[in-house]
Structures are given as structure tokens and as C-alpha cells.
Design an enzyme around this catalytic site. Structure first.
Site, short mmCIF file in Angstrom:
data_model
loop_
_atom_site.label_atom_id
_atom_site.label_comp_id
_atom_site.label_asym_id
_atom_site.label_seq_id
_atom_site.Cartn_x
_atom_site.Cartn_y
_atom_site.Cartn_z
CG ASP A 1 -14.87 -62.99 -32.94
OD1 ASP A 1 -14.67 -62.51 -31.74
OD2 ASP A 1 -15.72 -62.86 -33.73
CG ASP B 1 -11.27 -61.15 -28.44
OD1 ASP B 1 -11.68 -60.53 -27.56
OD2 ASP B 1 -12.04 -61.56 -29.52
CB CYS C 1 19.81 -91.16 -36.21
SG CYS C 1 20.75 -92.67 -36.59
CG ASP D 1 -14.67 -61.65 -26.79
OD1 ASP D 1 -15.12 -60.68 -26.22
OD2 ASP D 1 -15.18 -61.48 -28.25
CB CYS E 1 17.55 -95.39 -33.66
SG CYS E 1 19.16 -94.75 -33.14
#
Length: 747
Positions: free
Chosen positions: A640, A644, A31, A441, A28
Site C-alpha cells: 500500500d 512498495d 470478423c 508488505d 463471428c
């Protein structure tokens, strides 16, 4: 997507000081909380334990501890652990272990049910008459037979609860097993004493203890089946890669195990077969279905020189592929690792559940004792007071609380992987779900990122070739997309760059230098950069080109402008629709670009962006993101390029277009495997849906316990009914999370 392949981890090994442990013995959330607390007590260690995946991710200082010490700490806490090394092999072993455990659990449940049903038959008239609330306790079976049926269920079938309880108590904690073992033992012991001493005026509750154990086993059985389904998306990815490959040996295709393929081998992939490795097409032409990796449904044409990836489907024609990545170095393996790590991470929203789970069981035991004492003190029968306390112990098991968050994360991140959205961790998923402003961008995000030279305008009687030669000479060492476009235009016209004697670069602005054999300094760059050097341009000509959405590069020699080069970057066909979708779901979009204002305005108008900023340098992009965040707005960034990366790192949650640079992908929280801004919208909507499931699950789990414990304490719940409700709560939480498997992005 090729850059994405390079950016993803290429080996299964982890950095020194980081390890993932496979855990055994948890029953559970308590634990998981106990193990996490134990690991965090180890000097130099910081751990996060995931109950749903039965794993622990630990960062540690190798100078203070080791993986062996971490495992020893888990063992001392009463559980078992080992280091996960090979993801695929671990999952196969884990699946085999879980299958064996499931079969054993099913066998035990069948035996327990067979022994319990006769005892439960007595409850039918009892429930019908309402006597379970204190009236006459009807018994259809002799008490010695009830004792005979109940004892093996209690101590043989139920031994798992005693073992789990002992391990937890030995480690200094308490878990669900403690509650179950304590509650059912009390019911059995009371009933056994009454039976052995032959006390006809006292009730026996054999059916309560056996029903609790049987129903808990049923709940665990259903939960195990449901939890196996949560990782179905990841299992599906693992199954994409074939077990064998046809390798060319002396020109003849030979089928060999995939493990025997090495980089440089040439493989034959026939129509209808999955590509077994990452590689480059050397012969043949075909269409390849890459939807399983990118989420893009349209097949991609592959010809000699094109890259292919393991797990993609060759639809037609025969391909000869040279292997460039095999085994754990493939894009598919990298995706599986990334998704597995995300599924094992914790969302910030889970902290409350973790804190509650850590103290829940001791509090419940106190409430159960208080229930027994108060019920007896208020005049209830002693045995009935004991049964009320047992009901409290059973109804309070915190399984649902521990499953609420991780099951939704597992299913959500797996579904994202199927759609080409790779979520790095649960925190990123939660932040994406709360996103309010998205910074984008321009180049490579809204546009295709492949600018082309459209106009070469020499001044003062100069030639196109001379203008391109000067520009290409200065741009030959640059990695900027505009520089690549200028060099490509020069090559197309047969113009070769000259060597440079001197050179200096102004990042994001331009470059200056001296060509070999030339006395005057040459400059190439934006018109603003040239203006800083005191070099002006024909304003009317420049504005006309910029209004058409073109980017201008000026070329000057000896302090005089010698001409302009105009470049255009096509807007992605899907960008305008994606911006419209973002607005519909309540996301504000801000465009940042280093380009000039006129070009930025033209692009913004075409895609439907109102808020944009032009002439923004890379460092200023990050400052702009921080400025939006400082207003208390959850801010995302999508890009990308290398420029950036600072802004991606500054955002609350960042998205990298998968075809972009490796640095951008490494800096991002979410990688998009297809170059389409719609993937960002999909990621945001999936995150929102997953976050909603987490909130629903936590609400169900908390409300279940908040309502269930008082009902049991006031004697309104029979222990057997409490056991059924407890089992149903865990199954319902997992089932609710599984609904994410059918999620589709609205358009």
C-alpha cells in the site's frame, strides 16, 4: 478508499496515441481477427479487437497515423467504426442501438419461423424413418409452394448473411457469413433448379437452407440476450448514480440535473437517497452503505469532514455534502472506466483461439470442397454430396470460439467490481488465477498502517518533551508513517518542531540534521542506522520492546543516544484469517518488511506467517520478488505504500490496498477497494474460477468443431441439425460464462 479515488482516472480523455473504437458489422470471431489484422497493418498501430464487446483498443504513433486513418482502415475492411469518448454516453447509445437491433432480429426470426415451419414439418416423418441418410425423400408440400416459402427466407430474411459475406470478401477475408451464405445458397439453388426443370427423381432441400437461416437467427437472438446479461454488473454500477441532485441555492435545496452540478456546490442528500457526487460532508451525520463500491457490507459512519462517494447509499439522517468530484471525475466513473477497459482487454490464453479464428473459415471451405469431391468420387449421389458439404460449412461456424474467452472476462471482471476488486486487464486476471506465491508488505497491509507512539524513553535525565522535539524537528519533512506518528505524539504533548539548518535523509533508515540554535548534529532513525553511525543502544531494553511487536526509533544528539521512541501498529483484525485462507488454497505467503527482525517475528507469529524477511529496503523488496519469479513461480505482491511500488511493478501480478498511496495503486494490476487482505483471497479465487470458465468454454468450442466437422463430412449430420447445433454451441458458451454472476467467495 479516498486515495483510490484520486488514483483512478479522473477524466474521460485518453493519452495521445490511444483510442477505443466501437465496431459494427462483426458476426463471428473471424470478423474480429480480420479487423485486428487490418488495424495492425496500419503504420505505427497496435490493436486488440474484442468480439464480445464489439470494440477495438488501439495504441498508435500520432506521428504516423490518426484515429481517422484507423476508422478508414476498418471501413475498407467492410465494417464500421467510431471513436468511443464518453463511457456512460457510449453505453447508453450502444444499449439503444443493440435494443433496436434485437427487436429487428426478433421480428425477422418470427417471420422466418412462420415460413420455415411448414417446410420442417416434412422432416418429421423423414427423420423418423431415417430417410435423411439417403432413403426416399418424403415431400408433403408441392415443390412450387416450397420454393415460394423458401425464397423470402433465403434472400430477404437472409440478406444479412449476403451483406456480411460481401463485406468480408471485399476486405480480403472470410467469416461466418461466407459459410452461411455459401451453404444455404447452394442448397436453395440446387432445389430451385430441380423445381423449375421439374425433375421428379431429384430431391429438393428447401427445408435445409431455411432451417439453417432460421436456427442461426434463433441462436443470434438467444446469444444477444445472454451477452446483454454479461455486462449486468457494469450496468448496475452505472445505475447507482442518480440523474438529479438537490443543490443548495441561497440556502434552499433546488433539484437540478446532475450534469449541472459543479465542484464546490453544496448538495443535500436525504435518508434513503444515493449520493450523486464525490464530496466532503459539511453538515449532518449518517451511516452510508458503500458495499456497491468496496464490497464491504457494514455501513460506514459519516460525520463532518468525512469523504463520501457517488453511488453510495445514505441510510439514515440528512447530509450536506460539498462536491469535490462530479461527472467523469468521480470514483464511480473511474471504476466503470477501469472495468470497461478490463472487459475489452485480451487474456494471454485467448491467443490460440485468435490464431485459429484467423485461418478457420478458409480451411473449412477447403474441407467442404474436399467433402463434396470425395463423396461424389466414392459413389454418393451428387446432390447428397452437396448437402454433406453444406453441413460442413454450417457446423463449422466459429462463433463459440470467439465468445469463449471474452464473455468469461466480462462477467468475471464485472463480478469483481461488485465485490470491490478492480482488475485492470485480462492478463492480470489470468496471472492471479495461476498465482503460487504471494509477497506481502507488513505496514498497511497486515497492519492498519497507522502506527502510534506507545513509549517515550529519554536517557541521561532528559525529558520527554526534549526527546520528542528533536525527533519531530527531523521528521517534519518526511512522509513515512512512523514520522507522522512521531509528529502526532509531539502535537499531543504541545511540543513544536524547530526549523532545521542542515538536513539529509537516508531512505528507509532515518534522517540527520542540525536544529536552528543547536551546535550539535542530531540523528533519528532505526537502531541499525544509528549503529552505522557508531551509536549503540541498551540491548536489553530494545529487545524487550521489540519482542512485544513494537518498532523502535532512536534519537541521538552529538553522537550520543538521548532516548528511544517505541511505536506500535495494530494488526488488522482480518489478517490472520486471510493468511489462513491463502494457505488453504495453496498459496505460499512471504512477508517482507523494513522493520527489525524481532518486530517482524512478533507480527509473523500473530498472523501465522512462517517465511518472512526483515530489514528489507524498498529496492531490495523488488529484488526479492524477482528472485522468487526466477524460480519459475508465478508471484504476486500486495502493498500500500510508495516504497512498495518497485516490488509491485516487479511481480507477475500486483495488488494494491485501495486506502494506500496513489503511486502503489497506479503500479498495481488489481486494486482492492477495502483495506482487508481477504480481498486478495477473493480476487485470486475469482480469477481461478474465471480462468476455469475460459478453459471450459475453449474446450467446448474446440471439441464442438473437432467432432462436428468429421460427422458432417461423413454425411451423419443433416444441415438443419448442424445449424441447430452451431446455434446451441454459442448460447452454451455464453450461458456457462454467466454462471460467474452468482459466484461467491468461499471462506
Amino acid at each position: 478508499m479516498d486515495s483510490a479515488a484520486a488514483a483512478l482516472p479522473s477524466t474521460p480523455t485518453r493519452a495521445a496515441g490511444e483510442v477505443e473504437l466501437a465496431l459494427e458489422g462483426m458476426t463471428c470471431a473471424a470478423c474480429a481477427a480480420r479487423i485486428e489484422k487490418t488495424l495492425n497493418r496500419v503504420p505505427g498501430a497496435r490493436a486488440a479487437v474484442n468480439f464480445a464487446t464489439e470494440s477495438a483498443r488501439v495504441r498508435y504513433d500520432p506521428g504516423q497515423t490518426s484515429s481517422e486513418s484507423l476508422i478508414a482502415a476498418v471501413e475498407r475492411a467492410g465494417y464500421h467504426a467510431h471513436v468511443k469518448r464518453d463511457v456512460a454516453a457510449e453505453r447508453r447509445n450502444d444499449d439503444a442501438r443493440k435494443l433496436a437491433a434485437y427487436r429487428a432480429l426478433k421480428r425477422e426470426f418470427v417471420i422466418a419461423a412462420a415460413l420455415t415451419l411448414p417446410l420442417l414439418a416434412q422432416m418429421v416423418p423423414m427423420l423418423a424413418s431415417g430417410s435423411w441418410q439417403g432413403g426416399a425423400h418424403q415431400e408433403l408440400l408441392p415443390r412450387w409452394l416450397q420454393l415460394t416459402l423458401a425464397t423470402p427466407v433465403q434472400f430477404w430474411i437472409g440478406r444479412r448473411f449476403y451483406v456480411g459475406a460481401w463485406n468480408a470478401l471485399r476486405g480480403g477475408g472470410a467469416n461466418m457469413d461466407v459459410l452461411i451464405a455459401l451453404g444455404t445458397t447452394m442448397a436453395w439453388a440446387l432445389s430451385a433448379v430441380v423445381t423449375v426443370l421439374d425433375l421428379p427423381d431429384q430431391h429438393v432441400y428447401f427445408e435445409a437452407g431455411t432451417a439453417i437461416i432460421t436456427l442461426v437467427l434463433l441462436g443470434k437472438l438467444l446469444e444477444a440476450r445472454a451477452r446483454a446479461s454479461t455486462s449486468a454488473a457494469l450496468e448496475g454500477l452505472l445505475r447507482l448514480q442518480p440523474k438529479t441532485a438537490r443543490v443548495l441555492r441561497n440556502g434552499v435545496p433546488v433539484e437540478v440535473p446532475l450534469a449541472d452540478v459543479v465542484v464546490g456546490d453544496r448538495l443535500v442528500v436525504r435518508s434513503g437517497e444515493s449520493v450523486p457526487v464525490d464530496g466532503v460532508v459539511r453538515e449532518g451525520q449518517s451511516s452510508v452503505d458503500e458495499s456497491m463500491l468496496s464490497g464491504e457490507s457494514r455501513p460506514v459512519v459519516k460525520a463532518p469532514g468525512a469523504r463520501v462517494h457517488a453511488g453510495t447509499l445514505n441510510q439514515e439522517g440528512l447530509l450536506v455534502v460539498e462536491a469535490t468530484g462530479v461527472g467523469d471525475a468521480t470514483l464511480l466513473a473511474g471504476i466503470v472506466r477501469l472495468v470497461a477497459e478490463a472487459q475489452g482487454s485480451k487474456a494471454p490464453i485467448q491467443r490460440l483461439a485468435d490464431r485459429v479464428s484467423g485461418v478457420f473459415v478458409p480451411i473449412v471451405i477447403v474441407i467442404a470442397l474436399a467433402t463434396f469431391v470425395l463423396a461424389w468420387w466414392l459413389g454418393r449421389d451428387g446432390t447428397q454430396a452437396l448437402i454433406d458439404a453444406v453441413a460442413v460449412l454450417v457446423i463449422a461456424c466459429p462463433c463459440a470460439l470467439g465468445l469463449a474467452t471474452p464473455t468469461a472476462i466480462i462477467v468475471g471482471t464485472g463480478r469483481g467490481a461488485q465485490l470491490g476488486v478492480l482488475i485492470r486487464n485480462a492478463a492480470a486476471l489470468e496471472h492471479a488465477g495461476r498465482l503460487k506465491t504471494l509477497v506481502v508488505d507488513k505496514t498497511g497491509t497486515l497492519t492498519e498502517g497507522k502506527p502510534e507512539v506507545t513509549d517515550v524513553l529519554p536517557f541521561d535525565g532528559g525529558s520527554r518533551g526534549d526527546l520528542l522535539r528533536v525527533a519531530a524537528s527531523l521528521e517534519q519533512g518526511s512522509t513515512h508513517p512512523l514520522a507522522h506518528a512521531v509528529l502526532a505524539a509531539a502535537r499531543a504533548e504541545g511540543v513544536s518542531p524547530e526549523p532545521l539548518v542542515e538536513f539529509s535523509l537516508a531512505a528507509g533508515k532515518g534522517a540527520r540534521g542540525r536544529l536552528a540554535g543547536a551546535g550539535s548534529e542530531a540523528i533519528v532513525g532505526s537502531l541499525d542506522y544509528l549503529a552505522e553511525q557508531g551509536i549503540g543502544a541498551d540491548v536489553a531494553t530494545a529487545e524487550a520492546l521489540q519482542r512485544a511487536g513494537k518498532t523502535l526509533v532512536g534519537v541521538a544528539v552529538g553522537g550520543r543516544l538521548r532516548g528511544l521512541i517505541a511505536l506500535a501498529d495494530r494488526i488488522r483484525p482480518t489478517s490472520a484469517a486471510a493468511i489462513a485462507r491463502l494457505k488453504r488454497v495453496g498459496i505460499d505467503v512471504v512477508m517482507l518488511t523494513g522493520d527489525n527482525a524481532a518486530t517482524a517475528q512478533a507480527v509473523a507469529n500473530q498472523v501465522g506467517i512462517v517465511d518472512f524477511r526483515a530489514g528489507v529496503m524498498p529496492s531490495v523488496k523488488a529484488d526479492a520478488v524477482r528472485a522468487i519469479k526466477s524460480r519459475g513461480i508465478v508471484t504476486g505482491m500486495v502493498g500500500d505504500g510508495i516504497n512498495d511500488a518497485p516490488a509491485l511493478a516487479a511481480a507477475d501480478v500486483s495488488f494494491a490496498i485501495g486506502t494506500g498511496s496513489d503511486i502503489a495503486i497506479e503500479a498495481a494490476d488489481i486494486t482492492l477497494m477495502r483495506p482487508d487482505l481477504n480481498a486478495v483471497v477473493d480476487a485470486i479465487l475469482l480469477s481461478r474460477t474465471t480462468l476455469a470458465k475460459i478453459q471450459q468454454n475453449l474446450f467446448f468450442a474446440f471439441v464442438y468443431n473437432v467432432l462436428g466437422i468429421p460427422l458432417a463430412a461423413f454425411g451423419l449430420l443433416h444441415p438443419a441439425i448442424a445449424g441447430a447445433a452451431m446455434a446451441a454451441s454459442s448460447v452454451s458458451v455464453v450461458g456457462n460464462a454467466l454462471l460467474l454472476r452468482r459466484w461467491k467467495a468461499p471462506h
